[in-house]
Design an enzyme around this catalytic site. Structure first.
Site, short mmCIF file in Angstrom:
data_model
loop_
_atom_site.label_atom_id
_atom_site.label_comp_id
_atom_site.label_asym_id
_atom_site.label_seq_id
_atom_site.Cartn_x
_atom_site.Cartn_y
_atom_site.Cartn_z
N ASP A 199 -4.68 -3.14 -4.99
CA ASP A 199 -4.77 -4.61 -5.29
C ASP A 199 -5.67 -4.80 -6.81
O ASP A 199 -5.71 -5.79 -7.28
CB ASP A 199 -4.97 -5.67 -4.29
CG ASP A 199 -3.67 -6.00 -3.74
OD1 ASP A 199 -2.77 -5.55 -3.98
OD2 ASP A 199 -3.98 -6.65 -2.44
N LYS A 248 -3.32 -1.44 -10.45
CA LYS A 248 -2.60 -0.27 -10.98
C LYS A 248 -1.24 -0.11 -11.29
O LYS A 248 -0.85 -0.12 -12.47
CB LYS A 248 -2.69 0.99 -10.00
CG LYS A 248 -4.06 1.30 -9.45
CD LYS A 248 -4.00 2.31 -8.26
CE LYS A 248 -3.56 1.89 -7.28
NZ LYS A 248 -4.07 0.89 -6.47
N THR A 249 -0.39 -0.94 -10.56
CA THR A 249 0.92 -1.20 -10.76
C THR A 249 1.07 -1.88 -12.00
O THR A 249 2.04 -1.88 -13.00
CB THR A 249 1.71 -1.64 -9.44
OG1 THR A 249 1.61 -0.70 -8.43
CG2 THR A 249 3.22 -1.70 -9.69
N HIS A 252 -3.77 8.16 -3.99
CA HIS A 252 -4.94 9.28 -4.19
C HIS A 252 -4.69 10.40 -3.61
O HIS A 252 -4.89 11.70 -3.85
CB HIS A 252 -6.33 8.76 -3.91
CG HIS A 252 -6.62 7.51 -4.64
ND1 HIS A 252 -7.70 6.68 -4.38
CD2 HIS A 252 -6.13 6.96 -5.83
CE1 HIS A 252 -7.66 5.71 -5.20
NE2 HIS A 252 -6.75 6.16 -6.12
#
Ligand code: GDP
Ligand code: MG
Length: 625
Positions: free
Chosen positions: A134, A137-138, A182
């Site tokens: 949250d 990244k996207t 990750h």
């Protein structure tokens, strides 16, 4: 099945074939006949080979090989492994010529040696975005997508292919990898696929350094990849970039303003503030890294993700590391191979070739390779088959749960103790192979020698009716990561009482499974010492049974507590219960050190003078993984 117990017909047939083989051999010695062209083949023999495989390669029935070996006094079954000497003997006996290859030889030359400096050209940096959930990244990947010069126009980045390349106004390019987490990054690294040149660490300005931020730092450091920090959500009221800088300091990320070498950029994926600056920093870092590759050679690279597409077959997204991948090339990736039928970029454009640092979708492989696997172009299809057959065989040999022969002691120990292990059966479906592998990898790590997850089925794609059937049969819940069940599958699951759980975040998924697996651990019996007593006298009382007159010598003794009774240093009762505890005529709950009391024990009538009584409580403590 083959070999031992066959009918007369079979015996006759094999006699005939032995005769044929003899004849072929004779003919060969005579200098060959027309027949020989068909019969004599060059058989490739590796270090070890199964009888079955040898029979395939010689185009001779397995049973004939077994019989031939039997005559030599060697009793083998079709799936047994023979060494290369035996295999060569068999092959020549059947009139073939032999080419011996060592296992390692097959892999030899798959990936080439390093290129010379002269041939190298500058290539685009490959960037992976990491950070806490949250933190954006996207959103940042999406925002960066539109920094592309062609963005918005036809030909802009349209497809999600797990990686895309942004083209900048000055002709420079940056490749972004969209790894599902990750864990996926590490899984790739574990396969030796260090494809990331730069990590952009996203930290939300209003949230600061969080557990997965730290994890990302560790992953990047372990990979030796430079970090650029993107402090995101700068548009928000609570944004505090100074706090982020200070918190990073605690994890040995020292930004340039504090004399360190980590670049930090304030951005907002929402308002697009600072994006140019971030790209600028990436290009500066790339220049420092002096990234080069030789485009003038056959292509090599790494598989980023792969999925099975109903219409298009196996669709693999690969990143070319060096060389140029061309349509029509024959490619091997892991144990998959095929002729490149089409190359597609993130703009859904058909390409004829793809150079270094270019991510492309490859169509034409015969199956889906695993993310992180190296791919390379090979000279011809025979070479591709040789490689993939070898790799498949190695895979099979590794996973074979064969007889005792060849199994290591460690394997056998594992098998023996396996019976005590509680297993949590699971069916795992994910959006792409990469996330599924990351999940399975993480679940594997959760396992101990007492509990572990047993993956009944793993795969990419929507949850189907057959998945539900399988789950039902194994009593397994279905875990859906970024995928959903088809309507039929959902209905079937409801009918059959199969649980389907959906997740969008790997960590949530792992946490939940960890909770379930912890619950499967048998609890620990924790013993708490209360006190000791010594038996001064023992006597029988009608109705009550045998009673001990004792003195408490340490701590307290408590009615209902557990007791251990020791006589001459030998435990005569391991886990008894102090059923009756009396002071004079009265039942009491507890008697303390120095006082005398009467005791009787449930189901134990053998108490004697001089016995030592150890009194303790036992509680069950739930364990966690
Ligand atoms: P990820 O889990 O790291 O991929 O984070 P997402 O990109 O899904 O973003 C999480 C949430 O933060 C979403 O609701 C986004 O809309 C929001 N978000 C991301 N970047 C920004 C930003 O720069 N400013 C603000 N205000 N919200 C953002
Ligand atoms: Mg996301």
């Amino acid at each position: 099945m083959a070999g031992d117990d066959e009918g007369a017909v079979e015996r006759m047939r094999s006699l005939a074939s032995v005769r044929r083989a003899r004849e072929r051999e004779k003919e060969k010695r005579r200098g060959g006949a027309a027949e020989q062209a068909r019969a004599a083949r060059e058989v490739i023999i590796p270090d070890v080979i199964t009888v079955q495989e040898l029979s395939n390669r010689m185009a001779v029935r397995g049973v004939d090989i077994i019989k031939m070996l039997m005559r030599q006094g060697v009793m083998l079954k079709i799936n047994d492994v023979i060494d290369s000497d035996t295999a060569e003997l068999v092959a020549t006996e059947f009139g073939n010529t032999v080419r011996r290859v060592s296992e390692a030889d097959v892999e030899e030359g798959f990936l080439d040696a390093e290129d010379h400096d002269e041939a190298q050209e500058t290539r685009a940096p490959v960037v992976t975005i990491m950070g806490h959930v949250d933190h954006g990244k996207t959103s940042l990947l999406d925002a960066l997508r539109t920094t592309d010069v062609a963005a918005g126009e036809a030909g802009g980045i349209t497809q999600h292919i797990g990686a895309y390349q942004v083209r900048l106004a000055d002709g420079q390019r940056v490749t972004f990898l969209d790894t599902p987490g990750h864990a996926a990054f590490s899984a790739m690294r574990a396969r030796g696929a260090n494809i990331t040149d730069i990590v952009v660490l996203v930290v939300a300005a209003d949230d600061g350094v969080m557990p997965q931020t730290i994890e990302a730092i560790q992953h990047a450091k372990a990979a030796g990849v430079p970090i650029i920090v993107a402090v995101n959500k700068m548009d928000k009221d609570g944004a505090d970039p100074t706090r982020v800088v200070n918190e990073l300091l605690q994890h040995e990320i020292v930004v340039e303003s504090l004399g360190g070498d980590t670049q930090i950029v304030e951005v907002s994926a929402k308002t697009r503030m600072g994006l140019d600056n971030l790209i600028e920093n990436i290009l500066v870092q790339a220049e420092l890294l002096d990234l080069k590759a030789n485009p003038e050679r056959t292509a090599e690279g790494v598989v980023i993700e792969a999925k099975l597409d109903r219409g298009r077959g196996a669709v693999s997204t690969v990143l070319v590391k060096r060389g140029t991948l061309k349509r029509g090339d024959i490619v091997v990736a892991g144990s998959s191979y095929g002729r490149v039928r089409a190359l597609l970029n993130e703009r859904n454009e058909q390409l004829t070739e793809a150079g270094p640092s270019t991510p492309v979708e490859v169509l034409g492989l015969d199956s889906t390779p695993s993310p992180g696997e190296a791919f390379a172009v090979v000279e011809n299809e025979a070479r591709a088959r040789e490689l993939t057959e070898y790799r498949n065989r190695v895979k099979r040999e590794k996973s074979a749960v064969g007889g005792v022969a060849g199994a290591s002691l460690a394997d056998m120990m594992a098998k023996l103790t396996a019976k005590k292990v509680s297993e949590l059966p699971l069916v795992i479906k994910g959006d792409v192979q990469g996330s599924v592998e990351a999940i399975v990898g993480s679940l594997d790590k959760l396992g101990t020698d007492e509990v572990r997850a047993r993956i009944i089925l793993q795969g990419a794609g929507a949850i189907s009716e057959s998945d539900v059937q399988l789950a039902k049969g194994a009593g397994a819940p279905i875990i859906g990561f970024n995928v959903r069940a088809s309507a039929q599958a959902r209905a079937l699951a409801e009918r059959e009482g199969v649980e389907i759980r959906y997740y969008a975040i790997i960590y949530d998924l792992i946490d939940d499974i960890k909770g379930v697996m912890s619950g499967m651990l048998s609890p620990i019996q924790r013993e708490t010492f209360l006190g000791n007593a010594k038996v001064l006298q023992a006597f029988d009382i009608s109705k009550v049974g045998r009673v001990a007159g004792c003195r408490v010598t340490e701590g307290v003794v408590r009615r209902g507590a557990k007791v251990r009774i020791v006589r001459d240093n030998i435990v005569v009762l391991e886990l008894g219960t102090l059923q009756t505890l009396k002071r004079f005529k009265d039942e009491v709950a507890e008697v303390t050190n120095g006082m005398e009391c009467g005791m009787a024990f449930a189901g134990f009538q053998d108490i004697r003078e001089g016995d030592e009584i150890e009194c303790f409580t036992v509680e069950e403590v739930a364990r966690t993984l």
